[in-house]
Design a protein around this motif. Structure first.
Motif, PDB file in Angstrom:
ATOM      1  N   TRP A 116     -23.629  22.722 -92.534  1.00  0.00           N
ATOM      2  CA  TRP A 116     -23.342  22.506 -93.947  1.00  0.00           C
ATOM      3  C   TRP A 116     -21.903  22.882 -94.283  1.00  0.00           C
ATOM      4  O   TRP A 116     -21.377  23.870 -93.784  1.00  0.00           O
ATOM      5  CB  TRP A 116     -24.273  23.352 -94.812  1.00  0.00           C
ATOM      6  N   ALA A 147     -27.416  17.610 -88.653  1.00  0.00           N
ATOM      7  CA  ALA A 147     -28.375  18.278 -89.528  1.00  0.00           C
ATOM      8  C   ALA A 147     -28.359  19.776 -89.283  1.00  0.00           C
ATOM      9  O   ALA A 147     -28.341  20.240 -88.137  1.00  0.00           O
ATOM     10  CB  ALA A 147     -29.775  17.725 -89.295  1.00  0.00           C
ATOM     11  N   SER A 174     -28.490  18.597 -83.177  1.00  0.00           N
ATOM     12  CA  SER A 174     -27.119  18.770 -83.650  1.00  0.00           C
ATOM     13  C   SER A 174     -26.270  19.483 -82.605  1.00  0.00           C
ATOM     14  O   SER A 174     -25.101  19.138 -82.397  1.00  0.00           O
ATOM     15  CB  SER A 174     -27.107  19.563 -84.959  1.00  0.00           C
ATOM     16  N   ALA A 216     -33.418  21.450 -92.698  1.00  0.00           N
ATOM     17  CA  ALA A 216     -33.272  20.930 -91.337  1.00  0.00           C
ATOM     18  C   ALA A 216     -34.335  21.575 -90.455  1.00  0.00           C
ATOM     19  O   ALA A 216     -34.520  22.799 -90.480  1.00  0.00           O
ATOM     20  CB  ALA A 216     -31.881  21.246 -90.796  1.00  0.00           C
ATOM     21  N   SER A 239     -27.257  16.755-100.005  1.00  0.00           N
ATOM     22  CA  SER A 239     -26.195  17.419-100.756  1.00  0.00           C
ATOM     23  C   SER A 239     -26.847  18.263-101.835  1.00  0.00           C
ATOM     24  O   SER A 239     -28.003  18.065-102.192  1.00  0.00           O
ATOM     25  CB  SER A 239     -25.235  16.395-101.376  1.00  0.00           C
ATOM     26  N   SER A 243     -31.700  14.541-101.471  1.00  0.00           N
ATOM     27  CA  SER A 243     -31.948  14.213-100.072  1.00  0.00           C
ATOM     28  C   SER A 243     -32.180  12.722 -99.927  1.00  0.00           C
ATOM     29  O   SER A 243     -32.957  12.132-100.676  1.00  0.00           O
ATOM     30  CB  SER A 243     -33.173  14.969 -99.546  1.00  0.00           C
ATOM     31  N   GLU A 252     -24.357  18.502 -96.441  1.00  0.00           N
ATOM     32  CA  GLU A 252     -24.739  18.536 -95.033  1.00  0.00           C
ATOM     33  C   GLU A 252     -23.839  17.579 -94.266  1.00  0.00           C
ATOM     34  O   GLU A 252     -23.453  16.526 -94.777  1.00  0.00           O
ATOM     35  CB  GLU A 252     -26.202  18.124 -94.871  1.00  0.00           C
ATOM     36  N   THR A 253     -23.468  17.930 -93.051  1.00  0.00           N
ATOM     37  CA  THR A 253     -22.669  17.045 -92.216  1.00  0.00           C
ATOM     38  C   THR A 253     -23.596  16.075 -91.491  1.00  0.00           C
ATOM     39  O   THR A 253     -24.814  16.101 -91.678  1.00  0.00           O
ATOM     40  CB  THR A 253     -21.854  17.857 -91.193  1.00  0.00           C
TER      41      THR A 253
END
Length: 287
Positions: free
Chosen positions: A120, A117, A275, A267, A100, A223, A113-114
């Motif tokens: 966002w 990875a 992802s 990422a 975040s 992080s 971040e969802t």
């Protein structure tokens, strides 16, 4: 616009300080438990079908992941016009990942971040604290992080003969920072120049003088992917402070990096590929 998006960390800004007796940095509280990846609780397929705009966004997101190449322009879409129900559904599906960030300024931006990875969620606010923009972005790190990190800069003028009382080792570090920053070219990816403060005999006065000299930048990143890591930009071009904390909030590694963006915040190519595959599997189940 209603404030109904993913809950984002409100990370305090500014340099840390140390107390000479306790020697504990005065930073925000870090998560005190080990963070592990949790599969998001996905909604029922019937519920997803009742939110067609959320379904359409997931399809478009799949395309953005396929188009994005690391190092090139980010891929994004605006979510401002989505109905509340669809936005809630999208947030439930995407969940919250390990990174975040907050960008401070006249129009702050909060970033989460969802669970995928490199995907966002960005929310911009006005001076009254109202949400004025909602965006979904595919990138190694959101473009606004790079744009805002060093928007205010200062030149280091180091005078070793005119230091505050108690400052011993900070001047030599500041000279190294000044030389590395001057040589830094953010347009060309290169290995970061790292200074490990944990290995240096730094007094509280050294830490305070260093923090005052480099200033506090606009970007703070948290992080949780490699332990609890706090990353802050400074007002010296290319200079980031990267600090790792243990589960009891004690600083265990304190470094300075002259680089574009510290790798721990980004990422990787493999993350983005994973992802894309994960989103495809989710869509197959829900749509």
């Amino acid at each position: 616009m209603q404030d109904n998006g993913i809950q984002l960390l409100n990370i305090p800004m500014g340099p840390g300080s140390q107390d000479e007796g306790e020697m504990v940095l005065d930073y925000m509280k870090m998560p005190s438990e080990m963070n592990t990846y949790d599969i998001p609780v996905l909604p029922e397929s019937d519920a997803v079908q009742s939110c067609p705009q959320a379904v359409a966004v997931m399809e478009q997101l799949q395309d953005l992941l396929a188009k994005y190449t690391q190092g090139e322009a980010t891929q994004s879409m605006v979510l401002d016009a989505m109905p509340d129900a669809d936005l809630d559904m999208l947030n439930q599906i995407l969940g919250e990942g390990e990174v975040s960030a907050v960008i401070n300024g006249e129009q702050p931006v909060r970033i989460q971040e969802t669970v995928m990875a490199g995907v966002w969620r960005l929310r911009s606010f006005n001076t009254q604290g109202d949400v004025i923009a909602e965006t979904l972005e595919v990138a190694d790190v959101p473009a606004c992080v790079r744009e805002a990190a060093f928007r205010t800069q200062r030149i280091l003028n180091v005078d070793p003969d005119n230091m505050p009382q108690g400052v011993l080792n900070a001047p030599s570090v500041l000279v190294e920072i000044a030389e590395a920053s001057e040589a830094f070219d953010g347009s060309v990816p290169e290995a970061p120049h790292v200074i490990n403060l944990s290995l240096l005999p730094f007094s509280p006065e050294d830490h305070n003088h260093l923090a005052e000299s480099v200033g506090a930048g606009a970007v703070t990143i948290l992080s949780r992917g490699y332990g609890n890591c706090r990353i802050t930009s400074t007002e010296v071009n290319g200079l980031w402070r990267v600090q790792y904390f243990n589960s009891t909030d004690q600083l265990i590694l304190d470094t300075l990096e002259i680089t574009d963006i510290p790798a721990v915040a980004c990422a990787a190519k493999e993350d983005l590929e994973d992802s894309a595959e994960r989103l495809k599997e989710i869509r197959e189940v829900l749509v």
